[in-house]
Design a protein around this motif. Structure first.
Motif, PDB file in Angstrom:
ATOM      1  N   THR A  70       0.853  -1.189   0.000  1.00 39.51           N
ATOM      2  CA  THR A  70       0.000   0.000   0.000  1.00 39.51           C
ATOM      3  C   THR A  70       0.892   1.243   0.000  1.00 39.51           C
ATOM      4  O   THR A  70       2.103   1.155  -0.185  1.00 39.51           O
ATOM      5  CB  THR A  70      -0.942   0.011   1.217  1.00 39.51           C
ATOM      6  N   THR A  71       0.279   2.414   0.216  1.00 38.91           N
ATOM      7  CA  THR A  71       1.034   3.665   0.183  1.00 38.91           C
ATOM      8  C   THR A  71       1.055   4.327   1.560  1.00 38.91           C
ATOM      9  O   THR A  71       0.241   4.019   2.431  1.00 38.91           O
ATOM     10  CB  THR A  71       0.435   4.657  -0.829  1.00 38.91           C
ATOM     11  N   ALA A  72       2.013   5.239   1.721  1.00 40.24           N
ATOM     12  CA  ALA A  72       2.134   6.032   2.947  1.00 40.24           C
ATOM     13  C   ALA A  72       2.470   7.459   2.549  1.00 40.24           C
ATOM     14  O   ALA A  72       3.132   7.699   1.538  1.00 40.24           O
ATOM     15  CB  ALA A  72       3.217   5.467   3.865  1.00 40.24           C
ATOM     16  N   THR A  73       1.999   8.425   3.354  1.00 42.91           N
ATOM     17  CA  THR A  73       2.231   9.837   3.070  1.00 42.91           C
ATOM     18  C   THR A  73       3.098  10.450   4.166  1.00 42.91           C
ATOM     19  O   THR A  73       2.806  10.295   5.356  1.00 42.91           O
ATOM     20  CB  THR A  73       0.911  10.610   2.976  1.00 42.91           C
ATOM     21  N   PHE A  74       4.153  11.147   3.745  1.00 38.10           N
ATOM     22  CA  PHE A  74       5.042  11.848   4.671  1.00 38.10           C
ATOM     23  C   PHE A  74       4.909  13.349   4.439  1.00 38.10           C
ATOM     24  O   PHE A  74       4.723  13.802   3.308  1.00 38.10           O
ATOM     25  CB  PHE A  74       6.493  11.421   4.462  1.00 38.10           C
ATOM     26  N   THR A  75       5.000  14.118   5.537  1.00 39.87           N
ATOM     27  CA  THR A  75       4.941  15.574   5.466  1.00 39.87           C
ATOM     28  C   THR A  75       6.295  16.146   5.873  1.00 39.87           C
ATOM     29  O   THR A  75       6.853  15.751   6.902  1.00 39.87           O
ATOM     30  CB  THR A  75       3.844  16.127   6.387  1.00 39.87           C
ATOM     31  N   LEU A  76       6.812  17.080   5.063  1.00 39.57           N
ATOM     32  CA  LEU A  76       8.105  17.695   5.336  1.00 39.57           C
ATOM     33  C   LEU A  76       7.946  19.209   5.392  1.00 39.57           C
ATOM     34  O   LEU A  76       7.303  19.807   4.516  1.00 39.57           O
ATOM     35  CB  LEU A  76       9.116  17.335   4.252  1.00 39.57           C
ATOM     36  N   VAL A  77       8.519  19.817   6.421  1.00 36.84           N
ATOM     37  CA  VAL A  77       8.500  21.272   6.585  1.00 36.84           C
ATOM     38  C   VAL A  77       9.900  21.724   6.963  1.00 36.84           C
ATOM     39  O   VAL A  77      10.509  21.180   7.893  1.00 36.84           O
ATOM     40  CB  VAL A  77       7.493  21.710   7.663  1.00 36.84           C
ATOM     41  N   ALA A  78      10.418  22.722   6.239  1.00 38.61           N
ATOM     42  CA  ALA A  78      11.723  23.300   6.547  1.00 38.61           C
ATOM     43  C   ALA A  78      11.536  24.563   7.370  1.00 38.61           C
ATOM     44  O   ALA A  78      10.630  25.359   7.105  1.00 38.61           O
ATOM     45  CB  ALA A  78      12.485  23.611   5.264  1.00 38.61           C
ATOM     46  N   SER A  79      12.396  24.764   8.374  1.00 40.43           N
ATOM     47  CA  SER A  79      12.340  25.950   9.241  1.00 40.43           C
ATOM     48  C   SER A  79      13.695  26.630   9.259  1.00 40.43           C
ATOM     49  O   SER A  79      14.735  25.991   9.042  1.00 40.43           O
ATOM     50  CB  SER A  79      11.928  25.552  10.661  1.00 40.43           C
ATOM     51  N   ASN A  80      13.658  27.934   9.549  1.00 40.12           N
ATOM     52  CA  ASN A  80      14.894  28.725   9.540  1.00 40.12           C
ATOM     53  C   ASN A  80      15.053  29.457  10.867  1.00 40.12           C
ATOM     54  O   ASN A  80      14.251  30.335  11.202  1.00 40.12           O
ATOM     55  CB  ASN A  80      14.865  29.729   8.380  1.00 40.12           C
ATOM     56  N   ALA A  81      16.088  29.089  11.625  1.00 39.54           N
ATOM     57  CA  ALA A  81      16.357  29.728  12.907  1.00 39.54           C
ATOM     58  C   ALA A  81      17.118  31.047  12.743  1.00 39.54           C
ATOM     59  O   ALA A  81      17.408  31.722  13.729  1.00 39.54           O
ATOM     60  CB  ALA A  81      17.153  28.780  13.806  1.00 39.54           C
ATOM     61  N   GLY A  82      17.462  31.404  11.483  1.00 41.28           N
ATOM     62  CA  GLY A  82      18.148  32.665  11.237  1.00 41.28           C
ATOM     63  C   GLY A  82      19.649  32.560  11.465  1.00 41.28           C
ATOM     64  O   GLY A  82      20.203  31.474  11.535  1.00 41.28           O
ATOM     65  N   PRO A  83      20.322  33.692  11.589  1.00 45.91           N
ATOM     66  CA  PRO A  83      19.760  35.043  11.675  1.00 45.91           C
ATOM     67  C   PRO A  83      19.324  35.632  10.344  1.00 45.91           C
ATOM     68  O   PRO A  83      18.567  36.598  10.322  1.00 45.91           O
ATOM     69  CB  PRO A  83      20.926  35.847  12.253  1.00 45.91           C
ATOM     70  N   SER A  84      19.780  35.067   9.212  1.00 40.28           N
ATOM     71  CA  SER A  84      19.432  35.629   7.911  1.00 40.28           C
ATOM     72  C   SER A  84      18.312  34.833   7.275  1.00 40.28           C
ATOM     73  O   SER A  84      18.070  33.665   7.614  1.00 40.28           O
ATOM     74  CB  SER A  84      20.659  35.606   6.988  1.00 40.28           C
ATOM     75  N   ASP A  85      17.615  35.473   6.319  1.00 40.13           N
ATOM     76  CA  ASP A  85      16.670  34.729   5.508  1.00 40.13           C
ATOM     77  C   ASP A  85      17.433  33.681   4.699  1.00 40.13           C
ATOM     78  O   ASP A  85      18.561  33.929   4.249  1.00 40.13           O
ATOM     79  CB  ASP A  85      15.945  35.656   4.539  1.00 40.13           C
ATOM     80  N   ALA A  86      16.810  32.533   4.509  1.00 38.58           N
ATOM     81  CA  ALA A  86      17.377  31.505   3.630  1.00 38.58           C
ATOM     82  C   ALA A  86      16.785  31.719   2.248  1.00 38.58           C
ATOM     83  O   ALA A  86      15.567  31.610   2.062  1.00 38.58           O
ATOM     84  CB  ALA A  86      17.066  30.118   4.151  1.00 38.58           C
ATOM     85  N   VAL A  87      17.642  32.050   1.296  1.00 38.02           N
ATOM     86  CA  VAL A  87      17.148  32.345  -0.045  1.00 38.02           C
ATOM     87  C   VAL A  87      17.242  31.107  -0.924  1.00 38.02           C
ATOM     88  O   VAL A  87      17.919  30.136  -0.602  1.00 38.02           O
ATOM     89  CB  VAL A  87      17.941  33.512  -0.661  1.00 38.02           C
ATOM     90  N   GLY A  88      16.539  31.189  -2.052  1.00 37.17           N
ATOM     91  CA  GLY A  88      16.498  30.063  -2.958  1.00 37.17           C
ATOM     92  C   GLY A  88      17.802  29.843  -3.703  1.00 37.17           C
ATOM     93  O   GLY A  88      18.678  30.701  -3.700  1.00 37.17           O
ATOM     94  N   PRO A  89      17.946  28.674  -4.312  1.00 35.26           N
ATOM     95  CA  PRO A  89      16.903  27.639  -4.357  1.00 35.26           C
ATOM     96  C   PRO A  89      16.753  26.908  -3.019  1.00 35.26           C
ATOM     97  O   PRO A  89      17.749  26.592  -2.365  1.00 35.26           O
ATOM     98  CB  PRO A  89      17.406  26.684  -5.437  1.00 35.26           C
ATOM     99  N   ILE A  90      15.490  26.676  -2.612  1.00 36.13           N
ATOM    100  CA  ILE A  90      15.185  25.893  -1.410  1.00 36.13           C
ATOM    101  C   ILE A  90      14.923  24.466  -1.880  1.00 36.13           C
ATOM    102  O   ILE A  90      13.960  24.210  -2.616  1.00 36.13           O
ATOM    103  CB  ILE A  90      13.946  26.437  -0.669  1.00 36.13           C
ATOM    104  N   VAL A  91      15.779  23.549  -1.484  1.00 38.80           N
ATOM    105  CA  VAL A  91      15.710  22.174  -1.994  1.00 38.80           C
ATOM    106  C   VAL A  91      15.648  21.187  -0.831  1.00 38.80           C
ATOM    107  O   VAL A  91      16.481  21.243   0.084  1.00 38.80           O
ATOM    108  CB  VAL A  91      16.928  21.842  -2.885  1.00 38.80           C
ATOM    109  N   ILE A  92      14.654  20.301  -0.871  1.00 37.90           N
ATOM    110  CA  ILE A  92      14.576  19.190   0.082  1.00 37.90           C
ATOM    111  C   ILE A  92      14.869  17.903  -0.692  1.00 37.90           C
ATOM    112  O   ILE A  92      14.207  17.608  -1.688  1.00 37.90           O
ATOM    113  CB  ILE A  92      13.193  19.097   0.756  1.00 37.90           C
ATOM    114  N   THR A  93      15.871  17.178  -0.235  1.00 32.50           N
ATOM    115  CA  THR A  93      16.224  15.894  -0.843  1.00 32.50           C
ATOM    116  C   THR A  93      15.746  14.784   0.070  1.00 32.50           C
ATOM    117  O   THR A  93      16.170  14.687   1.231  1.00 32.50           O
ATOM    118  CB  THR A  93      17.742  15.791  -1.063  1.00 32.50           C
TER     119      THR A  93
END
Length: 325
Positions: A70-93
């Motif tokens: 059968t299938t399973a669903t995973f949820t991924l969320v990236a967070s940034n503790a700073g101090p700067s903004d994280a600019v693109g490209p934003i890539v999740i492998t």
């Protein structure tokens, strides 16, 4: 006299930007000599950036254990503790383990699955936005990845690991990876059908065909010590002659019940599909001379699992037993 001024550089200022800070002195005394002293000065700084980006991977506990096939669903969320903004490209492998393969994704991400290898499959997902970034103290939109759990997976657990990367230098004190482990269970619904062609004649041999299929969702595991078993109860007025083939071994188990034939398979049975058709074998009997013309010979057959459990309810209309008159 020295005056120290501390300023906060906005987290969105890009790397290598220059900031000019100009200070001026204003006095009320009417004392001025042209050329000296210096009544204003400018200092220029070049901006560096640093982001502490992490990723959290999770699944709904209600899906545990996931059933192989059968299938399973995973949820991924990236967070940034700073101090700067994280600019693109934003890539999740997302590194899927062996036994899991990519099916689909949702969210404002574009996912490209890699080749399936013996070690698993790598899925690279890029955040889609005009100005892709994760603000300092903020999080990315959620990424959901649906995976298929291989029907051949054993009852165990599978660990899925993800890593996030951005266009901003990463804070070495922040781990950009996370893993999520899901337990796996196997269930296989076996079905059996018995059929024949032609008519039986008293005093002659007659052959039934037994067909066993696996409706799934998992591979039905078996071994010599825990085989898949078909119990064939022959009708009165017949005598077992032979049965089985290279995959099935048939014999009368107890001489006291010569009409009960047991056929065993000591190897796995894959989920039945176009690539893995149902398995079948013959059971041949000798019809007694005394059987009257027009008599009905009804043969009853049932199948039972080896190492893999059956689901509590049948998946398809096919059943674990059948009869053929």
């Amino acid at each position: 006299t020295t005056l120290t001024v501390t300023a906060l550089v906005d987290s969105s200022v890009p790397v290598d930007a220059t900031l000019d800070n100009t200070a001026s002195i204003a006095v009320t005394t009417e004392q001025y000599t042209p050329g000296t002293p210096n009544w204003s000065d400018t200092a220029t700084i070049t901006v560096d950036t640093l982001a502490g980006v992490s990723v959290e991977k999770s699944h709904d506990a209600a899906i545990e254990p996931v059933i192989a096939g059968t299938t399973a669903t995973f949820t991924l969320v990236a967070s940034n503790a700073g101090p700067s903004d994280a600019v693109g490209p934003i890539v999740i492998t997302d590194s899927l383990p062996a036994g899991m393969t990519f099916v689909s994704s949702s969210g404002p991400w574009t996912c490209v699955p890699g080749a399936v290898t013996a070690g698993g499959q790598q899925v690279v997902c890029t955040l889609v936005a005009d100005d892709a970034r994760i603000p300092a103290g903020g999080s990315s939109p959620a990424l959901q990845i649906v995976v298929a759990v291989d029907a051949t997976s054993l009852a165990t657990s599978l660990t899925n690991q993800a890593e996030v990367g951005t266009g901003t230098p990463q804070d070495p004190d922040v781990d950009p990876t996370d893993s999520d482990t899901v337990s796996v269970r196997t269930l296989a619904d076996l079905a059996v059908v018995k059929s024949h062609t032609g008519e039986a004649t008293a005093g002659e041999e007659f052959t039934w065909t037994v067909e066993v299929s696996n409706v799934g969702p998992s591979t039905s595991r078996a071994s010599a010590g825990d085989p898949i078993t078909v119990t064939d109860t022959l009708p009165a007025g017949t005598t077992f002659v032979s049965g089985g083939n290279a995959d099935w071994v048939c014999a009368v188990g107890d001489p006291a019940t010569p009409l009960v034939v047991t056929c065993v398979r000591g190897s796995d049975l894959a989920v039945t599909d176009a690539a893995n058709p149902a398995t079948s074998f013959p059971v041949t009997v000798l019809v007694d001379h005394a059987v009257a013309e027009g008599a009905r010979l009804t043969n009853n057959v049932a199948v039972s699992v080896g190492l893999t459990e059956e689901p509590a309810t049948e998946i398809a209309e096919l059943n674990n037993s059948d009869s053929d008159p």
